[in-house]
Design a protein around this motif. Structure first.
Motif, PDB file in Angstrom:
ATOM      1  N   ILE A  44       0.843  -1.205   0.000  1.00 18.71           N
ATOM      2  CA  ILE A  44       0.000   0.000   0.000  1.00 18.71           C
ATOM      3  C   ILE A  44       0.876   1.252   0.000  1.00 18.71           C
ATOM      4  CG2 ILE A  44      -1.513   1.376   1.515  1.00 18.71           C
ATOM      5  CD1 ILE A  44      -3.084  -0.540  -0.114  1.00 18.71           C
ATOM      6  N   SER A  45       1.950   1.234   0.781  1.00 15.72           N
ATOM      7  CA  SER A  45       2.869   2.378   0.819  1.00 15.72           C
ATOM      8  C   SER A  45       3.442   2.656  -0.563  1.00 15.72           C
ATOM      9  CB  SER A  45       4.011   2.115   1.807  1.00 15.72           C
ATOM     10  OG  SER A  45       3.523   1.998   3.106  1.00 15.72           O
ATOM     11  N   GLN A  46       3.829   1.605  -1.257  1.00 19.44           N
ATOM     12  CA  GLN A  46       4.439   1.779  -2.578  1.00 19.44           C
ATOM     13  C   GLN A  46       3.441   2.300  -3.609  1.00 19.44           C
ATOM     14  OE1 GLN A  46       6.329  -2.033  -3.259  1.00 19.44           O
ATOM     15  NE2 GLN A  46       8.216  -1.323  -2.296  1.00 19.44           N
ATOM     16  N   VAL A  47       2.217   1.783  -3.593  1.00 17.82           N
ATOM     17  CA  VAL A  47       1.252   2.239  -4.591  1.00 17.82           C
ATOM     18  C   VAL A  47       0.778   3.661  -4.263  1.00 17.82           C
ATOM     19  CG1 VAL A  47      -0.995   1.395  -3.710  1.00 17.82           C
ATOM     20  CG2 VAL A  47      -0.515   1.361  -6.167  1.00 17.82           C
ATOM     21  N   GLY A  51       0.324   7.062  -6.550  1.00 16.65           N
ATOM     22  CA  GLY A  51      -0.839   7.945  -6.474  1.00 16.65           C
ATOM     23  C   GLY A  51      -0.453   9.383  -6.195  1.00 16.65           C
ATOM     24  N   ALA A  52       0.485   9.590  -5.283  1.00 14.76           N
ATOM     25  CA  ALA A  52       0.934  10.946  -4.974  1.00 14.76           C
ATOM     26  C   ALA A  52       1.567  11.602  -6.199  1.00 14.76           C
ATOM     27  CB  ALA A  52       1.919  10.921  -3.811  1.00 14.76           C
ATOM     28  N   ARG A  53       2.296  10.814  -6.969  1.00 16.17           N
ATOM     29  CA  ARG A  53       2.875  11.350  -8.212  1.00 16.17           C
ATOM     30  C   ARG A  53       1.782  11.770  -9.182  1.00 16.17           C
ATOM     31  NH1 ARG A  53       6.833   7.599 -10.963  1.00 16.17           N
ATOM     32  NH2 ARG A  53       7.401   9.519 -12.043  1.00 16.17           N
ATOM     33  N   LEU A  54       0.700  10.975  -9.244  1.00 18.71           N
ATOM     34  CA  LEU A  54      -0.439  11.336 -10.102  1.00 18.71           C
ATOM     35  C   LEU A  54      -1.123  12.598  -9.593  1.00 18.71           C
ATOM     36  CD1 LEU A  54      -1.870   7.767 -10.566  1.00 18.71           C
ATOM     37  CD2 LEU A  54      -1.181   9.266 -12.460  1.00 18.71           C
ATOM     38  N   GLY A  55      -1.311  12.660  -8.269  1.00 20.34           N
ATOM     39  CA  GLY A  55      -1.989  13.802  -7.679  1.00 20.34           C
ATOM     40  C   GLY A  55      -1.223  15.104  -7.825  1.00 20.34           C
ATOM     41  N   ALA A  56       0.096  15.021  -7.945  1.00 16.74           N
ATOM     42  CA  ALA A  56       0.932  16.215  -8.066  1.00 16.74           C
ATOM     43  C   ALA A  56       0.942  16.786  -9.486  1.00 16.74           C
ATOM     44  CB  ALA A  56       2.362  15.901  -7.626  1.00 16.74           C
ATOM     45  N   GLN A  57       0.437  16.033 -10.443  1.00 13.86           N
ATOM     46  CA  GLN A  57       0.412  16.474 -11.843  1.00 13.86           C
ATOM     47  C   GLN A  57      -0.808  17.351 -12.109  1.00 13.86           C
ATOM     48  OE1 GLN A  57       2.879  15.691 -14.095  1.00 13.86           O
ATOM     49  NE2 GLN A  57       3.870  14.723 -12.330  1.00 13.86           N
ATOM     50  N   TRP A 139      -6.398   6.758 -13.663  1.00 10.40           N
ATOM     51  CA  TRP A 139      -5.639   6.559 -12.431  1.00 10.40           C
ATOM     52  C   TRP A 139      -5.671   7.815 -11.557  1.00 10.40           C
ATOM     53  CZ3 TRP A 139      -1.373   4.089 -15.760  1.00 10.40           C
ATOM     54  CH2 TRP A 139      -1.540   2.689 -15.793  1.00 10.40           C
ATOM     55  N   GLN A 140      -5.508   8.995 -12.162  1.00 12.12           N
ATOM     56  CA  GLN A 140      -5.514  10.236 -11.406  1.00 12.12           C
ATOM     57  C   GLN A 140      -6.902  10.514 -10.833  1.00 12.12           C
ATOM     58  OE1 GLN A 140      -5.242  14.079 -13.504  1.00 12.12           O
ATOM     59  NE2 GLN A 140      -3.439  14.490 -12.198  1.00 12.12           N
ATOM     60  N   PHE A 141      -7.922  10.393 -11.664  1.00 14.64           N
ATOM     61  CA  PHE A 141      -9.300  10.637 -11.229  1.00 14.64           C
ATOM     62  C   PHE A 141      -9.686   9.694 -10.094  1.00 14.64           C
ATOM     63  CE2 PHE A 141     -13.752   9.319 -11.512  1.00 14.64           C
ATOM     64  CZ  PHE A 141     -14.391  10.529 -11.276  1.00 14.64           C
ATOM     65  N   SER A 142      -9.416   8.402 -10.268  1.00 14.70           N
ATOM     66  CA  SER A 142      -9.820   7.430  -9.248  1.00 14.70           C
ATOM     67  C   SER A 142      -8.952   7.544  -7.996  1.00 14.70           C
ATOM     68  CB  SER A 142      -9.807   6.003  -9.808  1.00 14.70           C
ATOM     69  OG  SER A 142      -8.527   5.621 -10.243  1.00 14.70           O
ATOM     70  N   TYR A 143      -7.706   7.998  -8.135  1.00 12.11           N
ATOM     71  CA  TYR A 143      -6.860   8.247  -6.956  1.00 12.11           C
ATOM     72  C   TYR A 143      -7.473   9.345  -6.098  1.00 12.11           C
ATOM     73  CZ  TYR A 143      -3.064  10.210  -4.160  1.00 12.11           C
ATOM     74  OH  TYR A 143      -2.314  10.711  -3.126  1.00 12.11           O
ATOM     75  N   VAL A 144      -7.822  10.454  -6.719  1.00 11.05           N
ATOM     76  CA  VAL A 144      -8.363  11.595  -5.984  1.00 11.05           C
ATOM     77  C   VAL A 144      -9.759  11.291  -5.441  1.00 11.05           C
ATOM     78  CG1 VAL A 144      -9.116  14.003  -6.224  1.00 11.05           C
ATOM     79  CG2 VAL A 144      -6.965  13.259  -7.265  1.00 11.05           C
ATOM     80  N   TRP A 147      -9.515   5.549  -4.594  1.00 11.84           N
ATOM     81  CA  TRP A 147      -8.501   4.630  -4.081  1.00 11.84           C
ATOM     82  C   TRP A 147      -7.427   5.307  -3.237  1.00 11.84           C
ATOM     83  CZ3 TRP A 147      -3.294   4.426  -5.180  1.00 11.84           C
ATOM     84  CH2 TRP A 147      -2.823   4.996  -6.373  1.00 11.84           C
ATOM     85  N   GLY A 148      -7.153   6.572  -3.458  1.00 13.28           N
ATOM     86  CA  GLY A 148      -6.168   7.251  -2.621  1.00 13.28           C
ATOM     87  C   GLY A 148      -6.614   7.324  -1.169  1.00 13.28           C
ATOM     88  N   ASN A 149      -7.871   7.673  -0.971  1.00 14.64           N
ATOM     89  CA  ASN A 149      -8.409   7.759   0.384  1.00 14.64           C
ATOM     90  C   ASN A 149      -8.488   6.377   1.030  1.00 14.64           C
ATOM     91  OD1 ASN A 149      -9.543   8.745   2.718  1.00 14.64           O
ATOM     92  ND2 ASN A 149     -11.228   9.793   1.716  1.00 14.64           N
ATOM     93  N   LEU A 150      -8.954   5.386   0.259  1.00 18.79           N
ATOM     94  CA  LEU A 150      -9.035   4.023   0.796  1.00 18.79           C
ATOM     95  C   LEU A 150      -7.645   3.486   1.144  1.00 18.79           C
ATOM     96  CD1 LEU A 150     -11.700   2.346  -1.518  1.00 18.79           C
ATOM     97  CD2 LEU A 150     -12.007   3.241   0.808  1.00 18.79           C
ATOM     98  N   ALA A 151      -6.677   3.750   0.282  1.00 17.36           N
ATOM     99  CA  ALA A 151      -5.309   3.275   0.542  1.00 17.36           C
ATOM    100  C   ALA A 151      -4.724   3.963   1.773  1.00 17.36           C
ATOM    101  CB  ALA A 151      -4.429   3.504  -0.684  1.00 17.36           C
TER     102      ALA A 151
END
Length: 193
Positions: A44-47, A51-57, A139-144, A147-151
């Motif tokens: 989870i830490s690695q994924v 996600g953080a890289r996606l969120g920063a874009q 990936w970016q949309f679903s992260y924000v 899945w980002g919150n769940l992770a």
């Protein structure tokens, strides 16, 4: 970001996603509850880094208004059930979904891992179909949005189990869940000081 940079970035995210999905399936298949908590914490830490890289874009924009069909979602029911069985008493947990509107949500690690896997796998199918723009957007949309919150919540729950094992931390939780966590982590290599 140029097209070449975007493609390279998409490949890096796809590698992280694929690594997470392979590891999650292996953890579920092994069924070793003693190691599962520590391994899930690592994965989870690695994924979340991806996600953080996606969120920063800046927001990625898909070429199409509607998501192209890339076939059916992967069937992850068996994975979810195996994780639930393996995690047993530490599967259920609570977290605050939105810290600005604090409402406690009851959840299960197995359900959250399955939801994360579905989101990531959907983007991976777009990537494998050659649609890097759609994959990055998804990936970016679903992260924000999911899945980002769940992770993040799952990471906190898993870290709490490890912290309890390592430091015998007092926290309010179901005594049965704590006993299961202790039992699971006692046999994990390298978890006892």
């Amino acid at each position: 970001m140029t097209d070449v940079d975007e493609t390279r970035f998409g490949e890096q995210i796809a590698d992280s996603v694929e690594s997470f999905l392979l590891a999650l399936r292996a953890i579920a298949r092994e069924g070793n509850g003693a190691q599962a908590v520590s391994l899930l914490l690592l994965e989870i830490s690695q994924v979340l880094l991806a996600g953080a890289r996606l969120g920063a874009q800046n927001d990625f924009t898909p070429r199409e208004e509607y998501q192209p069909d890339v076939g059916p979602e992967a069937d992850i029911d068996e994975l979810r059930l195996r994780l639930a069985e393996m995690l047993g008493g530490v599967d259920a947990y609570t977290f605050v979904f939105d810290p600005y509107v604090p409402e406690v949500v009851e959840s299960r690690l197995s359900d959250d891992m399955a939801s994360i896997a579905i989101d990531l796998e959907n983007g991976l199918r777009h990537f494998r179909a050659g649609d890097v723009d759609e994959a990055l957007w998804w990936w970016q949309f679903s992260y924000v949005n999911n899945w980002g919150n769940l992770a993040g919540a799952a990471l906190n729950a898993l870290l709490t189990v490890v912290a309890h094992d390592r430091f015998d931390t007092d926290f309010e939780a179901d005594a049965e869940a704590l006993a299961v966590a202790d039992e699971m982590l006692e046999s994990a290599p390298g978890t006892q000081p």
